[in-house]
Scaffold this motif. Structure first.
Motif: not given
Length: 145
Positions: A111-135
């Motif tokens: 939740l600090f970066t939105g990144q996938l931490l345990n990305r599988p190494d299977d050749g598929n494409r994986y997406f990180d979290l969808l970011f929303y704006q904050t003010t």
């Protein structure tokens, strides 16, 4: 001269990329705006850095949003639906400390970066979290897309 204008038009058209390759095909991008009052007990965790809150109100994102304070006056917000799953019965992620976990595939995201931490190494494409704006304005934090 005719070829010059044709080449110029071609370069302009090629330069107009809407970044479709980076769009997440699993999640629609919905428009919303939601205010969180930090004085309310429901959002009390957001008064401390590193304590996430799930906002599951209707009309907030697809499956709600996770909000975390990541600095003195800064917040991050992310879609609560697993980014690598179409919305379904198991696709609402669960908070695990300062991360979230997708119960469908056990993938973990920061939740600090939105990144996938345990990305599988299977050749598929994986997406990180969808970011929303904050003010922030005083004690009101607005999340929107």
């Amino acid at each position: 001269m005719k070829y010059f204008w044709g080449l110029a038009l071609l370069l302009i058209l090629l330069g107009c990329d809407n970044d479709r390759e980076n769009r997440n095909p699993f999640l629609q991008e919905v428009r919303f705006r939601f205010e969180l009052d930090l004085n309310l007990p429901l959002y009390n965790n957001l008064n401390t850095i590193g304590n996430p809150v799930y906002v599951g109100n209707s009309g907030v994102g697809i499956r709600g949003a996770f909000v975390i304070r990541n600095g003195i006056d800064t917040f991050l917000a992310f879609e609560a639906n697993c980014p690598n799953q179409t919305p379904n019965a198991c696709s609402t992620m669960e908070i695990d400390g300062q991360n979230v976990v997708c119960p469908c595939d056990d993938l973990t995201y920061s939740l600090f970066t939105g990144q996938l931490l345990n990305r599988p190494d299977d050749g598929n494409r994986y997406f990180d979290l969808l970011f929303y704006q904050t003010t922030q304005s005083g004690n009101i934090v607005t999340i929107s897309n």
